[in-house]
Design an enzyme around this catalytic site. Structure first.
Site, PDB file in Angstrom:
ATOM      1  CB  SER A  68      -6.975   6.644  -4.587  1.00 58.04           C
ATOM      2  OG  SER A  68      -7.394   6.319  -5.594  1.00 58.04           O
ATOM      3  CB  CYS A 107      -6.764  -4.943  -7.767  1.00 64.33           C
ATOM      4  SG  CYS A 107      -7.082  -3.154  -7.817  1.00 64.33           S
ATOM      5  CE  LYS A 146      -5.010   3.380  -0.064  1.00 61.44           C
ATOM      6  NZ  LYS A 146      -6.217   4.014  -0.943  1.00 61.44           N
TER       7      LYS A 146
END
Ligand SMILES: Cc1cc2nc3c(=O)[nH]c(=O)nc-3n(C[C@H](O)[C@H](O)[C@H](O)COP(=O)(O)O)c2cc1C
Length: 306
Positions: free
Chosen positions: A20, A131, A166
């Site tokens: 990604s 995040c 992930k």
């Protein structure tokens, strides 16, 4: 030579996956590295709203790698579904596409999954848990076992699409995070994301990146990422595992498979060498032939059985 691989029940024509953020929205590479040649491609992480990203400069080169502080710049869910995904699907009808989800709250992750589950082109989700979790004062989801467990279990309730997580190397306990994700029903774990890093410009006497720090990727992180993948496989041998970090040649990809990975993501190397995929596939086929392995399953995890 059979290069097919399975990540749990998820079938791949070969074990190589575009990581990604390094393969854009799947159309940018065109014939340089066609999407259909990859086992799967993971598109740029998408968030609910457009994100402009961090202040530039956002990338710099370092020994054996690069540091990026893109800041998850992306077009946002609406444009992703209305423009980027259809463009990808139209150009790449034979490719396997995985969406990477980036949320700052549990609700944002769930909102993304609910909407993206309607898109036929998406065959799996990869949760980018590097995040910041706004509800927890910005602490990364991936550094918090409780938040990771809740995220995966809520996600599994609302989607039938396979959920990959992930894990981040920026936690003291990546095995613990992988364990709670597996318990919560994750279909696979990806080990790992970039490693926090920085570079200083000695002539300007200041950090090179606008964001000061960023994530290190490329060959520099390979041994550290491999160790995390190996440790996760040792602790959770039945959990489908995908290696990620530092692969720029077939020999490193084979190491991830020997450590227990069913597939291997490749990112930074393709920037430098757009035909990396061609080379790693060739190496893998030759290696399997030389060693007498008929399938990936024949040697997956062998180095973890000692
Ligand atoms: C420019 C750049 C952008 C990235 N963007 C994302 C992203 O949006 N989401 C994500 O999960 N990982 C992102 N990553 C991390 C990669 O997917 C991958 O985990 C990391 O680069 C390690 O693999 P590599 O050494 O093969 O590049 C990005 C990496 C780079 C270099």
């Amino acid at each position: 030579m059979n290069l097919n691989s399975k990540v749990g029940s998820f079938e791949l024509a070969n074990p190589f996956i575009a990581a990604s953020g390094t393969y854009g929205y799947g159309t940018e590479y065109g014939d340089l590295s066609p999407a259909k040649e990859w086992g799967a491609v993971i598109l740029k992480s998408v968030s609910r709203n457009l994100r402009p990203g961090n202040v530039p400069p956002r990338c710099c080169e370092v020994d054996s790698g690069m540091i990026n502080s893109i800041g998850l710049a992306n077009v946002g869910l609406e444009k992703f579904m209305a423009e980027k995904l259809p463009a990808f699907a139209a150009e790449n009808p034979d490719a396997t596409c995985i969406a990477s989800l980036a949320g700052e709250t549990l609700d944002e992750f769930l909102y993304l999954a609910e909407n993206l589950s309607k898109a036929k082109a998406i065959k799996a989700f990869e949760l980018n848990i590097s995040c910041p979790n706004v509800a927890k004062g910005g602490m990364h989801f991936g550094a918090d076992c409780n938040a990771s467990r809740q995220l995966v279990s809520e996600m599994k309730k609302i989607t039938s699409i396979p959920v990959w997580v992930k894990v981040t190397p920026s936690t003291t306990d990546p095995v613990g995070v992988a364990t709670v994700c597996a318990e919560a029903g994750a279909d696979a774990v990806v080990a790992t994301n970039t490693i926090p890093a920085m570079k200083i410009d000695i002539n300007r006497c200041r950090p090179v990146l606008g964001n000061i720090t960023g994530g290190l990727s490329g060959p520099a992180i390979f041994p550290a990422s491999l160790r995390i993948a190996y440790m996760i496989h040792k602790a959770l041998p039945k959990l489908p595992l995908v290696g990620c970090g530092g692969v720029d040649c077939g020999e490193k990809a084979v190491q991830y498979i020997l450590a227990g990975c069913s597939a291997v993501e490749i990112g930074t190397a393709t920037f430098r060498q757009p035909d990396t995929l061609v080379q790693v596939k060739k190496f893998l086929a030759e290696y399997m032939d030389k060693m007498g392995f008929k399938s990936i399953e024949d040697f997956k995890g062998l180095a973890a059985r000692i």
